[in-house]
Design a protein around this motif. Structure first.
Motif, PDB file in Angstrom:
ATOM      1  N   GLU A   1       0.815  -1.211   0.000  1.00  0.00           N
ATOM      2  CA  GLU A   1       0.000   0.000   0.000  1.00  0.00           C
ATOM      3  C   GLU A   1       0.854   1.268   0.000  1.00  0.00           C
ATOM      4  OE1 GLU A   1      -4.146  -1.372   2.021  1.00  0.00           O
ATOM      5  OE2 GLU A   1      -2.494  -1.084   3.408  1.00  0.00           O
TER       6      GLU A   1
ATOM      7  N   PRO B   1     -14.350   5.930  -1.908  1.00  0.00           N
ATOM      8  CA  PRO B   1     -15.094   4.740  -2.345  1.00  0.00           C
ATOM      9  C   PRO B   1     -14.254   3.470  -2.233  1.00  0.00           C
ATOM     10  CG  PRO B   1     -15.348   6.534  -3.930  1.00  0.00           C
ATOM     11  CD  PRO B   1     -14.302   6.974  -2.949  1.00  0.00           C
ATOM     12  N   TYR B   2     -14.943   2.335  -2.179  1.00  0.00           N
ATOM     13  CA  TYR B   2     -14.260   1.055  -2.053  1.00  0.00           C
ATOM     14  C   TYR B   2     -13.522   0.671  -3.336  1.00  0.00           C
ATOM     15  CZ  TYR B   2     -13.375  -3.918  -1.843  1.00  0.00           C
ATOM     16  OH  TYR B   2     -12.759  -5.140  -1.889  1.00  0.00           O
ATOM     17  N   TYR B   3     -12.307   0.188  -3.154  1.00  0.00           N
ATOM     18  CA  TYR B   3     -11.524  -0.437  -4.225  1.00  0.00           C
ATOM     19  C   TYR B   3     -10.903  -1.707  -3.652  1.00  0.00           C
ATOM     20  CZ  TYR B   3     -11.730   3.971  -6.853  1.00  0.00           C
ATOM     21  OH  TYR B   3     -12.159   5.075  -7.540  1.00  0.00           O
ATOM     22  N   PRO B   4     -10.721  -2.753  -4.443  1.00  0.00           N
ATOM     23  CA  PRO B   4     -10.065  -3.963  -3.940  1.00  0.00           C
ATOM     24  C   PRO B   4      -8.641  -3.666  -3.474  1.00  0.00           C
ATOM     25  CG  PRO B   4     -11.089  -4.364  -6.083  1.00  0.00           C
ATOM     26  CD  PRO B   4     -11.126  -2.891  -5.857  1.00  0.00           C
TER      27      PRO B   4
ATOM     28  N   ASP C   1      -5.551  -2.182  -5.693  1.00  0.00           N
ATOM     29  CA  ASP C   1      -6.037  -1.541  -6.912  1.00  0.00           C
ATOM     30  C   ASP C   1      -5.417  -0.149  -7.029  1.00  0.00           C
ATOM     31  OD1 ASP C   1      -7.495  -0.286  -8.966  1.00  0.00           O
ATOM     32  OD2 ASP C   1      -9.338  -1.345  -8.454  1.00  0.00           O
TER      33      ASP C   1
ATOM     34  N   GLU D   1      -6.140   2.261  -8.846  1.00  0.00           N
ATOM     35  CA  GLU D   1      -7.095   3.355  -9.004  1.00  0.00           C
ATOM     36  C   GLU D   1      -7.412   4.021  -7.666  1.00  0.00           C
ATOM     37  OE1 GLU D   1     -10.594   2.545 -11.229  1.00  0.00           O
ATOM     38  OE2 GLU D   1      -9.522   1.546 -12.866  1.00  0.00           O
ATOM     39  N   LEU D   2      -7.157   3.297  -6.586  1.00  0.00           N
ATOM     40  CA  LEU D   2      -7.350   3.882  -5.260  1.00  0.00           C
ATOM     41  C   LEU D   2      -6.427   5.082  -5.046  1.00  0.00           C
ATOM     42  CD1 LEU D   2      -8.599   3.838  -2.432  1.00  0.00           C
ATOM     43  CD2 LEU D   2      -6.958   2.050  -1.804  1.00  0.00           C
TER      44      LEU D   2
ATOM     45  N   ALA E   1      -8.099   8.247  -6.132  1.00  0.00           N
ATOM     46  CA  ALA E   1      -9.196   8.602  -5.231  1.00  0.00           C
ATOM     47  C   ALA E   1      -8.672   9.184  -3.925  1.00  0.00           C
ATOM     48  CB  ALA E   1     -10.059   7.370  -4.963  1.00  0.00           C
TER      49      ALA E   1
ATOM     50  N   LEU F   1     -11.085   5.025   4.081  1.00  0.00           N
ATOM     51  CA  LEU F   1     -11.293   4.148   2.935  1.00  0.00           C
ATOM     52  C   LEU F   1     -12.480   3.232   3.219  1.00  0.00           C
ATOM     53  CD1 LEU F   1      -7.595   3.053   2.265  1.00  0.00           C
ATOM     54  CD2 LEU F   1      -8.751   5.174   1.568  1.00  0.00           C
TER      55      LEU F   1
ATOM     56  N   HIS G   1     -12.391  -0.517   4.729  1.00  0.00           N
ATOM     57  CA  HIS G   1     -10.945  -0.716   4.752  1.00  0.00           C
ATOM     58  C   HIS G   1     -10.304  -0.083   5.992  1.00  0.00           C
ATOM     59  CE1 HIS G   1      -7.060  -0.744   2.098  1.00  0.00           C
ATOM     60  NE2 HIS G   1      -6.774  -0.944   3.379  1.00  0.00           N
TER      61      HIS G   1
END
Length: 206
Positions: free
Chosen positions: A73, A131-134, A137, A139-140, A143, A156, A159
């Motif tokens: 992360e 918003p939620y992201y796996p 991901d 794309e997080l 965001a 998150l 999360h």
């Protein structure tokens, strides 16, 4: 602080968070900005058992300079530093009450927690919901970068919190304040509650 002192400080704060149940297993990560990159806790590491010498050092483009493989992360930290150039440290936890709040329906996505206490307003302030992201991901990153322009703390969805501070102690203190406020919010959720007024919040902001 020297890089050595920062490594030891990360390990000390990680153990403190772990010992008090604010993180479990190998969840969560901590970083500190450096002039030429950042220090970040390694992937799959327990914050309660960090070896200062194995904490990862990344350069400004994300290459490993020293230490173990970085947290997966790390991109979250990089994104928040991009949006908040004055912040020097970031704490990301999967702390129980904050995560619980992040899973609730019908919460204010622009500012998840109400102004319950003065210390929450002063140490955290606004808490936008991302918003939620796996997990993992990329794309997080975008965001988080967008939300971090509005606040030094974001939540998150499903999360956990990501909190930046002017130094590591401030980031940890704000994260702890957020967790305690999330706990209060859940305790008071079905009770008539007197929150701070907009004027009181404005006065604290000054």
């Amino acid at each position: 602080m020297s890089e050595r002192e920062l490594r030891e400080r990360i390990a000390m704060q990680g153990q403190s968070l772990f010992d008090r149940g604010l993180t479990a297993g190998s969840s969560g990560n901590i970083s500190v900005r450096l002039p030429d990159g950042m220090l970040i806790t390694p992937t799959n590491s327990c914050l309660g058992r960090l070896d200062p010498d194995r904490i990862t050092k990344l350069d400004n483009v994300g290459n490993v300079v020293a230490g173990d493989k970085p947290s997966k992360e790390a991109f979250l930290h990089h994104s928040m530093y991009q949006s908040r150039p004055d912040e020097q440290a970031i704490v990301h936890l999967h702390s129980t009450h904050s995560v619980a709040v992040s899973c609730l329906a019908n919460i204010d996505e622009s500012n998840v927690l109400p102004p319950i206490t003065a210390y929450y307003v002063m140490r955290v302030g606004t808490l936008p919901l991302v918003p939620y992201y796996p997990p993992g991901d990329v794309e997080l990153a975008g965001a988080v970068e967008k939300a971090a322009k509005l606040s030094h703390a974001v939540l998150l969805s499903n999360h956990g919190p990501v909190v930046a501070g002017g130094d590591l102690d401030k980031a940890v203190n704000a994260t702890e304040e957020l967790e305690e406020t999330a706990k209060l919010f859940l305790m008071l959720r079905h009770e008539p509650t007197r929150f701070l007024t907009p004027q009181q919040v404005q006065d604290l902001a000054k």
